[in-house]
Design a protein around this motif. Structure first.
Motif, PDB file in Angstrom:
ATOM      1  N   SER A   6      -5.247   3.327  -2.766  1.00  0.00           N
ATOM      2  CA  SER A   6      -6.161   3.504  -1.730  1.00  0.00           C
ATOM      3  C   SER A   6      -7.306   1.775  -2.628  1.00  0.00           C
ATOM      4  O   SER A   6      -7.011   1.415  -3.403  1.00  0.00           O
ATOM      5  CB  SER A   6      -7.110   3.965  -1.591  1.00  0.00           C
ATOM      6  N   ARG A   7      -7.489   1.226  -1.738  1.00  0.00           N
ATOM      7  CA  ARG A   7      -8.043  -0.597  -1.796  1.00  0.00           C
ATOM      8  C   ARG A   7      -9.124   0.185  -3.625  1.00  0.00           C
ATOM      9  O   ARG A   7      -9.180  -1.231  -3.823  1.00  0.00           O
ATOM     10  CB  ARG A   7      -8.341  -0.716  -0.997  1.00  0.00           C
ATOM     11  N   ARG A  52       4.847  -4.962   2.470  1.00  0.00           N
ATOM     12  CA  ARG A  52       3.892  -4.508   2.983  1.00  0.00           C
ATOM     13  C   ARG A  52       3.239  -3.960   1.790  1.00  0.00           C
ATOM     14  O   ARG A  52       3.174  -5.369   1.286  1.00  0.00           O
ATOM     15  CB  ARG A  52       5.021  -2.754   2.174  1.00  0.00           C
ATOM     16  N   ASP A  53       2.442  -3.706   2.641  1.00  0.00           N
ATOM     17  CA  ASP A  53       0.508  -3.646   1.999  1.00  0.00           C
ATOM     18  C   ASP A  53       0.741  -2.934  -0.362  1.00  0.00           C
ATOM     19  O   ASP A  53       1.152  -1.987   0.041  1.00  0.00           O
ATOM     20  CB  ASP A  53      -0.442  -3.107   2.190  1.00  0.00           C
ATOM     21  N   GLY A  82       1.004   4.094  -2.747  1.00  0.00           N
ATOM     22  CA  GLY A  82       0.112   4.555  -2.867  1.00  0.00           C
ATOM     23  C   GLY A  82      -1.131   5.165  -2.979  1.00  0.00           C
ATOM     24  O   GLY A  82      -1.237   6.338  -3.655  1.00  0.00           O
ATOM     25  N   SER A 130       4.304  -5.710  -5.843  1.00  0.00           N
ATOM     26  CA  SER A 130       3.346  -4.585  -5.961  1.00  0.00           C
ATOM     27  C   SER A 130       2.336  -4.416  -6.979  1.00  0.00           C
ATOM     28  O   SER A 130       0.737  -5.426  -6.771  1.00  0.00           O
ATOM     29  CB  SER A 130       3.605  -3.836  -4.936  1.00  0.00           C
ATOM     30  N   TYR A 180      -1.040  -1.796  -2.152  1.00  0.00           N
ATOM     31  CA  TYR A 180      -1.471  -0.166  -2.013  1.00  0.00           C
ATOM     32  C   TYR A 180      -0.784   0.683  -1.019  1.00  0.00           C
ATOM     33  O   TYR A 180      -0.310   1.791  -1.432  1.00  0.00           O
ATOM     34  CB  TYR A 180      -3.161  -0.444  -1.378  1.00  0.00           C
ATOM     35  N   GLU A 181      -0.566   0.462  -0.240  1.00  0.00           N
ATOM     36  CA  GLU A 181       0.630   1.711   0.897  1.00  0.00           C
ATOM     37  C   GLU A 181       2.078   1.669   0.446  1.00  0.00           C
ATOM     38  O   GLU A 181       2.487   2.946  -0.394  1.00  0.00           O
ATOM     39  CB  GLU A 181       0.567   0.992   1.932  1.00  0.00           C
TER      40      GLU A 181
END
Length: 408
Positions: A26-27, A17-18, A24, A66, A20-21
């Motif tokens: 934002s970019r 998964r991303d 939780g 992440s 950022y996701e």
């Protein structure tokens, strides 16, 4: 077996998964927002709190992976531009919570650390949870009065420091050092408005500085930089030149540059593998150190300029190095070609002749030993006439007497 493993790795990449996701955020989130999100999730899914939950363990690994991407400015930039492929080309740093490891695994981690394998240790979830719940003992630390103590491995000591408005404007410094070169982490906590708990806001790993290990936090009312020695350490180990060019990559601004008047909480975490950590902690007002403040600001500005300069120099260096490698390779090829042409020339010169080729003398003729008389040689020698020297002498004396009788 290797093919099977590669298929599993490919499947893992497809479901990844991303970052950022996962966290939780934002970019366009700041470094501090990313760090806060990571700490909350890491504390929630830590193996210590979810011993029998494999799903929580997987989430914890995903959160850590992440964060390793988004916490590194270079990796974050690479991911934003090209995705996971850009960051997976370099190995991820091994990050361990020693409190969750058994004795055998801790021993292996210590061995790898001594062998130079980059291992970044995390703070025990138990320590963070106790701080968050406000159930830790906090000892007052007065300005200008150092305290020396010993903290057990994977445990922490907490200190409170109170500063005035004037002291806050002048700047504040907290430093820890260990004369026996113990490993430790210097921690700074935010105080939760409700409940009196403490949440980790900053941490500095100890580093060897001369004959001691030390760590410090400098709140001087202007951007102060920290140097993370673990950044790109694996890439530097693979490439000797990278150890030089990547040296300043970990030079990044601290998240907090000044403190407000009031009470602040610091901690010292024992980061040794097996033994306790001896240390001395002191808190200082920066007012008497105005010259040092100016010098620090000037030196860090020069370091920033040097980081940009080295980045440009690396491009030039790599180009020249590639040319040098090409030239040395061509040198070897040309030398080999010349030697081959000279050999052919000598063979052609040697072909201008009608004489039979000269034979080498046999090894028997070259390796003759000392002369030994054979039986036949002895027989020939015995047949040769030999003169009797005694008869010759007698004949000579007789003639000499005869000559003497002759009248003069």
């Amino acid at each position: 077996m290797p093919a099977h493993r590669s298929k599993q790795d490919e499947a893992a990449r497809q479901v990844r998964r991303d970052p950022y996701e996962v966290l939780g955020v934002s970019r366009n989130s700041s470094d501090q927002e990313i760090k806060s999100a990571y700490r909350k999730m890491a504390l929630k899914y830590h193996p210590d709190k979810n011993a029998n939950d494999p799903e929580a363990a997987d989430i914890f690994k995903e959160v850590t992976f992440s964060y390793n991407i988004l916490a590194d400015p270079d990796k974050r930039r690479q991911y934003d531009s090209a995705g996971f492929e850009a960051v997976e080309s370099e190995s991820q740093e091994l990050e361990l919570d020693l409190s969750s490891l058994g004795a055998v695994n801790t021993m292996f981690a210590a061995l790898f650390s001594k062998l130079g394998v980059p291992i970044k240790t995390t703070i025990s979830a138990t320590v963070l949870e106790e701080a968050l719940n406000g159930v830790v003992d906090i000892r007052p630390l007065s300005l200008g009065e150092p305290i020396s103590r010993k903290v057990e491995k994977q445990c922490a000591h907490f200190y409170s420091v109170t500063i005035t408005e004037e002291e806050a404007r002048a700047g504040f410094v907290c430093r820890v050092q260990s004369s026996d070169k113990s490993k430790f982490k210097l921690l700074y906590f935010d105080q939760e408005e409700s409940g009196g708990g403490l949440s980790l806001a900053l941490q500095e790993d100890s580093a060897k500085t001369g004959k001691v290990t030390s760590a410090g936090m400098y709140f001087l009312c202007f951007p102060v930089y920290r140097l993370d020695h673990t950044v790109n350490s694996i890439a530097a180990a693979k490439d000797a030149d990278a150890a030089f060019f990547k040296k300043l990559d970990g030079f990044q601004p601290c998240e907090i540059s000044e403190l407000k008047a009031g009470t602040h909480v610091f901690g010292v975490y024992g980061d040794n593998f097996f033994k306790s950590a001896s240390y001395s902690i002191e808190a200082l007002c920066a007012a008497p150190f105005m010259e040092e403040k100016a010098n620090l600001r000037a030196v860090e500005a020069e370091i920033l300029g040097k980081r940009v300069e080295i980045s440009k120099f690396e491009t030039e260096y790599r180009e020249v190095l590639a040319q040098f490698t090409e030239m040395t390779s061509r040198y070897a090829q040309e030398m080999q070609a010349i030697d081959e042409l000279l050999r052919q020339r000598n063979e052609i010169h040697a072909s201008y002749t009608i004489a039979p080729p000269m034979k080498r003398s046999s090894s028997k003729s070259r390796n003759k030993g000392p002369f030994r008389e054979t039986k036949e040689d002895a027989q020939v020698r015995d047949k040769k006439p030999t003169r009797d020297r005694s008869k010759k002498k007698k004949w000579f004396n007789i003639h000499l007497k005869v000559d003497k009788r002759k009248p003069c």
